[in-house]
Each structure stands twice: as structure tokens, then as C-alpha cells.
Design a protein around this motif. Sequence first.
Motif, PDB file in Angstrom:
ATOM      1  N   SER A 137       0.817  -1.218   0.000  1.00 49.20           N
ATOM      2  CA  SER A 137       0.000   0.000   0.000  1.00 49.20           C
ATOM      3  C   SER A 137       0.850   1.268   0.000  1.00 49.20           C
ATOM      4  O   SER A 137       0.338   2.356  -0.257  1.00 49.20           O
ATOM      5  N   TYR A 138       2.135   1.149   0.254  1.00 43.67           N
ATOM      6  CA  TYR A 138       3.005   2.323   0.333  1.00 43.67           C
ATOM      7  C   TYR A 138       3.538   2.690  -1.051  1.00 43.67           C
ATOM      8  O   TYR A 138       4.086   1.847  -1.760  1.00 43.67           O
ATOM      9  N   SER A 139       3.393   3.953  -1.386  1.00 48.44           N
ATOM     10  CA  SER A 139       3.706   4.405  -2.750  1.00 48.44           C
ATOM     11  C   SER A 139       5.198   4.451  -3.042  1.00 48.44           C
ATOM     12  O   SER A 139       5.603   4.436  -4.213  1.00 48.44           O
ATOM     13  N   HIS A 140       6.027   4.517  -2.009  1.00 48.73           N
ATOM     14  CA  HIS A 140       7.467   4.647  -2.243  1.00 48.73           C
ATOM     15  C   HIS A 140       8.245   3.378  -1.881  1.00 48.73           C
ATOM     16  O   HIS A 140       9.469   3.422  -1.724  1.00 48.73           O
ATOM     17  N   LEU A 141       7.519   2.260  -1.775  1.00 48.84           N
ATOM     18  CA  LEU A 141       8.161   0.965  -1.551  1.00 48.84           C
ATOM     19  C   LEU A 141       7.788   0.018  -2.680  1.00 48.84           C
ATOM     20  O   LEU A 141       6.631  -0.036  -3.092  1.00 48.84           O
ATOM     21  N   ASN A 142       8.762  -0.700  -3.173  1.00 45.55           N
ATOM     22  CA  ASN A 142       8.535  -1.696  -4.218  1.00 45.55           C
ATOM     23  C   ASN A 142       8.875  -3.066  -3.633  1.00 45.55           C
ATOM     24  O   ASN A 142      10.042  -3.379  -3.415  1.00 45.55           O
ATOM     25  N   VAL A 143       7.846  -3.852  -3.351  1.00 46.83           N
ATOM     26  CA  VAL A 143       8.048  -5.151  -2.703  1.00 46.83           C
ATOM     27  C   VAL A 143       8.462  -6.167  -3.760  1.00 46.83           C
ATOM     28  O   VAL A 143       7.647  -6.656  -4.546  1.00 46.83           O
ATOM     29  N   LYS A 144       9.753  -6.495  -3.760  1.00 44.94           N
ATOM     30  CA  LYS A 144      10.319  -7.359  -4.796  1.00 44.94           C
ATOM     31  C   LYS A 144      10.158  -8.845  -4.485  1.00 44.94           C
ATOM     32  O   LYS A 144      10.215  -9.679  -5.380  1.00 44.94           O
ATOM     33  N   GLY A 145      10.016  -9.189  -3.189  1.00 44.42           N
ATOM     34  CA  GLY A 145       9.930 -10.599  -2.847  1.00 44.42           C
ATOM     35  C   GLY A 145      10.119 -10.820  -1.370  1.00 44.42           C
ATOM     36  O   GLY A 145       9.807  -9.949  -0.548  1.00 44.42           O
ATOM     37  N   ILE A 146      10.662 -11.990  -1.023  1.00 45.40           N
ATOM     38  CA  ILE A 146      10.846 -12.349   0.378  1.00 45.40           C
ATOM     39  C   ILE A 146      12.263 -12.854   0.624  1.00 45.40           C
ATOM     40  O   ILE A 146      12.976 -13.242  -0.300  1.00 45.40           O
ATOM     41  N   MET A 147      12.635 -12.841   1.906  1.00 45.48           N
ATOM     42  CA  MET A 147      13.943 -13.340   2.326  1.00 45.48           C
ATOM     43  C   MET A 147      13.756 -14.237   3.539  1.00 45.48           C
ATOM     44  O   MET A 147      12.877 -13.995   4.372  1.00 45.48           O
ATOM     45  N   THR A 148      14.565 -15.274   3.618  1.00 44.33           N
ATOM     46  CA  THR A 148      14.584 -16.102   4.821  1.00 44.33           C
ATOM     47  C   THR A 148      15.968 -16.713   4.992  1.00 44.33           C
ATOM     48  O   THR A 148      16.795 -16.680   4.076  1.00 44.33           O
ATOM     49  N   MET A 149      16.194 -17.254   6.177  1.00 46.08           N
ATOM     50  CA  MET A 149      17.433 -17.969   6.477  1.00 46.08           C
ATOM     51  C   MET A 149      17.103 -19.401   6.858  1.00 46.08           C
ATOM     52  O   MET A 149      16.084 -19.656   7.507  1.00 46.08           O
ATOM     53  N   GLY A 150      17.956 -20.314   6.459  1.00 38.86           N
ATOM     54  CA  GLY A 150      17.779 -21.698   6.837  1.00 38.86           C
ATOM     55  C   GLY A 150      18.081 -21.888   8.313  1.00 38.86           C
ATOM     56  O   GLY A 150      18.759 -21.067   8.933  1.00 38.86           O
ATOM     57  N   PRO A 151      17.597 -22.966   8.906  1.00 34.50           N
ATOM     58  CA  PRO A 151      17.879 -23.235  10.315  1.00 34.50           C
ATOM     59  C   PRO A 151      19.356 -23.518  10.540  1.00 34.50           C
ATOM     60  O   PRO A 151      20.055 -23.997   9.654  1.00 34.50           O
ATOM     61  N   HIS A 181       5.301  -8.148  -8.416  1.00 33.95           N
ATOM     62  CA  HIS A 181       5.859  -8.252  -7.070  1.00 33.95           C
ATOM     63  C   HIS A 181       6.196  -9.720  -6.769  1.00 33.95           C
ATOM     64  O   HIS A 181       5.727 -10.635  -7.428  1.00 33.95           O
ATOM     65  N   PHE A 182       7.009  -9.893  -5.754  1.00 33.40           N
ATOM     66  CA  PHE A 182       7.323 -11.231  -5.221  1.00 33.40           C
ATOM     67  C   PHE A 182       7.991 -12.159  -6.240  1.00 33.40           C
ATOM     68  O   PHE A 182       7.775 -13.360  -6.237  1.00 33.40           O
ATOM     69  N   ASN A 183       8.834 -11.568  -7.082  1.00 33.52           N
ATOM     70  CA  ASN A 183       9.613 -12.380  -8.018  1.00 33.52           C
ATOM     71  C   ASN A 183      10.946 -12.834  -7.426  1.00 33.52           C
ATOM     72  O   ASN A 183      11.580 -13.726  -7.982  1.00 33.52           O
ATOM     73  N   GLU A 184      11.351 -12.215  -6.317  1.00 34.45           N
ATOM     74  CA  GLU A 184      12.652 -12.530  -5.730  1.00 34.45           C
ATOM     75  C   GLU A 184      12.492 -13.400  -4.478  1.00 34.45           C
ATOM     76  O   GLU A 184      11.603 -13.162  -3.648  1.00 34.45           O
ATOM     77  N   LEU A 185      13.371 -14.380  -4.362  1.00 33.46           N
ATOM     78  CA  LEU A 185      13.434 -15.234  -3.179  1.00 33.46           C
ATOM     79  C   LEU A 185      14.892 -15.273  -2.723  1.00 33.46           C
ATOM     80  O   LEU A 185      15.720 -15.977  -3.305  1.00 33.46           O
ATOM     81  N   SER A 186      15.193 -14.471  -1.703  1.00 24.21           N
ATOM     82  CA  SER A 186      16.559 -14.360  -1.197  1.00 24.21           C
ATOM     83  C   SER A 186      16.760 -15.383  -0.092  1.00 24.21           C
ATOM     84  O   SER A 186      16.281 -15.222   1.029  1.00 24.21           O
ATOM     85  N   MET A 187      17.464 -16.456  -0.409  1.00 29.43           N
ATOM     86  CA  MET A 187      17.791 -17.469   0.602  1.00 29.43           C
ATOM     87  C   MET A 187      18.965 -18.291   0.101  1.00 29.43           C
ATOM     88  O   MET A 187      19.158 -18.461  -1.105  1.00 29.43           O
ATOM     89  N   GLY A 188      19.735 -18.776   1.060  1.00 28.16           N
ATOM     90  CA  GLY A 188      20.925 -19.541   0.729  1.00 28.16           C
ATOM     91  C   GLY A 188      22.177 -18.775   1.074  1.00 28.16           C
ATOM     92  O   GLY A 188      22.371 -17.645   0.622  1.00 28.16           O
TER      93      GLY A 188
END
Length: 214
Positions: A137-151, A181-188
Motif C-alpha cells: 500500500s506504500y507508494s514509495h516501496l517496491n516489494v520485490k519478494g521475500i527473504m529467509t534464512m535456513g535453520p 511483485h514477489f519475483n525474488e526469493l533471497s535465501m541460501g
Amino acid sequence: MKQIYTEIKNTCGNQAKIVVVSKKRSLEEIMNYYNAGVRDFGENRADDLIQKAEALPKDINWHFIGHLQRNKVAKVLPYVSLIHSVESKDLLKVLNKEAQKLNRTIDVLIQFNLAEENTKTGLSEQEAFDFAGEALSYSHLNVKGIMTMGPHTEDEQAIEEVFRQAHELQMKLKEMHGTDHFNELSMGMSSDWKIALRHGSTMLRIGTILFEER
């Protein structure tokens, strides 16, 4: 260029980008990779990122990969290319406000703690859809995807499960919000990048093994 970087890059092919994690590394060490053609570097402390960005070539894409304190947002935004670690609604508000002042739209990733480890920050899967809706909903943010870390474990099945869950979550969010949106998956990272690639990672955050003596 170190052999291991080339090996990882060849394995990634067109699937994933390597972000060289340069935290605690000298300007000389970073420049060794820059001179070999690397342009994406990751830092987890705002002051370190700013100091390095001011000293190093301006065409570097700086990725902020650590916990970003709200009082550091205004300082770091002029330098950063992508923020991997957005995990609170208060941070969303501050990022949008400061990006608006700069007349910029900032690329961000939503951070999830799917391993449910107390030592890591990030949202739960249950919080994903409400949070994503607000972020978009924020006009100045571009949500490219998500990030996570493995256990933090040597149990590959446990790592596989978290990365599989992350990829499924990314696909659900992408289906819900469209292909912008949500084309990126930052993990590894250094220890689990091969598993991450098997589960659809588009961005690896690699540090330790790139700077070790071989």
C-alpha cells in the motif's frame, strides 16, 4: 576471482544472483571482487555500509541484509539498492516516509523467520498476507519478494523443509499480488546455497566461503 565464486555462479546459471556478503571485509578484499566484475555486495550494519559506499565505486549495488534500526533508515537509504530485511510495520512506515523525502521508490524484501529460531528476526507465515498487503500500500516501496534464512543445523532435511516452505509462500504471494511483485526469493548462504537453489532461490547471500583461503 576466487574459484569458488565462479563455481557458484556457473551453478546458478540464469536462476540466481550472488550477493557477496562483505561485512567485516576490507576495502581491498571488496575491490578484488569488484575488479573481477562483481557489483552486488551485502552489509548488515548501516554505518559500515555507508562508510564503504562512500569509499568505493558508485556503481556498486549495496544490499542491506541485517536488522535495520528505524533511526538508521534516513542515513542508509541514499546508498542502498535493496533492503532484504523488512519485518515490522513500523519499519515500513519509516522507509516509505524517508524514501518520499528522497523522491525514490525503494526496493524491499519481506523477511520471514520460517525456521522459528529465537536468534533470528522475521515474520511468521501466518503474518505474511496481512503484512504483504500493507507493504504494497506504500507508494514509495517496491516489494520485490521475500527473504529467509535456513535453520542453524547440519540436518539437510530440516533445511530443505524451510526452503520448500519459503518457495511455496513466495508462490502464494505472487499469485495473490501479480507478477510485478514477489519475483525474488533471497535465501541460501555459504553452508546451504545448493539446497536453496534446488528450492527456487533467486538470490544467494554468500560471504564466508568466498573469502576463505583455499
